[in-house]
Design an enzyme around this catalytic site. Sequence first.
Site, PDB file in Angstrom:
ATOM      1  CG  HIS A  23      39.507  42.324  41.754  1.00  0.00           C
ATOM      2  ND1 HIS A  23      38.543  43.129  41.189  1.00  0.00           N
ATOM      3  CD2 HIS A  23      38.839  41.430  42.513  1.00  0.00           C
ATOM      4  CE1 HIS A  23      37.349  42.743  41.601  1.00  0.00           C
ATOM      5  NE2 HIS A  23      37.503  41.703  42.408  1.00  0.00           N
ATOM      6  CG  ASP A  53      39.094  45.291  38.548  1.00  0.00           C
ATOM      7  OD1 ASP A  53      39.951  44.418  38.315  1.00  0.00           O
ATOM      8  OD2 ASP A  53      38.339  45.258  39.536  1.00  0.00           O
ATOM      9  N   GLY A 126      32.934  36.838  45.446  1.00  0.00           N
ATOM     10  CA  GLY A 126      32.826  35.805  44.415  1.00  0.00           C
ATOM     11  C   GLY A 126      32.007  36.262  43.228  1.00  0.00           C
ATOM     12  CG  ASN A 127      27.968  37.966  43.068  1.00  0.00           C
ATOM     13  OD1 ASN A 127      27.531  37.823  44.207  1.00  0.00           O
ATOM     14  ND2 ASN A 127      27.362  37.461  42.006  1.00  0.00           N
ATOM     15  CB  SER A 128      34.570  40.304  41.695  1.00  0.00           C
ATOM     16  OG  SER A 128      34.378  41.235  42.727  1.00  0.00           O
ATOM     17  N   GLY A 182      57.571  55.125  31.603  1.00  0.00           N
ATOM     18  CA  GLY A 182      58.005  53.893  32.256  1.00  0.00           C
ATOM     19  C   GLY A 182      59.131  54.070  33.254  1.00  0.00           C
ATOM     20  CB  VAL A 183      61.419  56.408  34.323  1.00  0.00           C
ATOM     21  CG1 VAL A 183      62.164  55.755  33.177  1.00  0.00           C
ATOM     22  CG2 VAL A 183      60.891  57.785  33.936  1.00  0.00           C
TER      23      VAL A 183
END
Length: 220
Positions: A23, A53, A126-128, A182-183
């Site tokens: 993210h 993530d 900001g630590n992410s 993928g549908v």
Amino acid sequence: YVQTGAGSGVIISEDGYLITNNHVINGASTIQVRTSDGTTYDAVLVGTDSKTDVAVLKINASGLRPVTFGDSDNLNVGETAVAIGNPLGELGGTVTNGIISAKDRSITLDNQQMTLLQTNAAINPGNSGGGLFNSRGELIGMVVAKSSGSDVEGFAIPSNLVSKIAQELIANGYVTGRPALGVTVLSIENAQTAMQYGVSSLGVYITDVESGSAADKAGL
């Protein structure tokens, strides 16, 4: 529109591989990395995984000092936890300390169910993507979220999972072992719904095909 953003990251190899959160870099047209000595590098996105993530970046550098991974499975509640990151996007190298508050918190982030470490070390925006370390300086987690409200509680992806995902992204560019057609499909079960969608027969219809997926390659 968000023009710029900042997060944290961890160097994992001498030749310039780094890890951060998906993210942090998701949707970025350009990515830059500033190391602790103040040097700024243009970074290439090697691979990313929204499910965990985790993202891997590569900079053109050598002789870097990579992190040492610890064993997150052997953590104990109450053990020392030290977070190092870039809170507020401009305070790089900030160190905060605390303990491991819990080892297996089930948290939903961006509609993804994740099992995370919890720490009471101060974590701010900001630590992410920054590192969570034990008392021996080993990486035990990658900071991923902060709870809302007045209580400061941080969460981190366990280092064993981060290491596994990072290795997959470096080797393949994606995480293997997750079959997907993928549908997106729609079930037409009655005449009224068929009329609504302008089709003549009942059944299952494909409404969307993910670009580059197996279904796309097969011509669905």
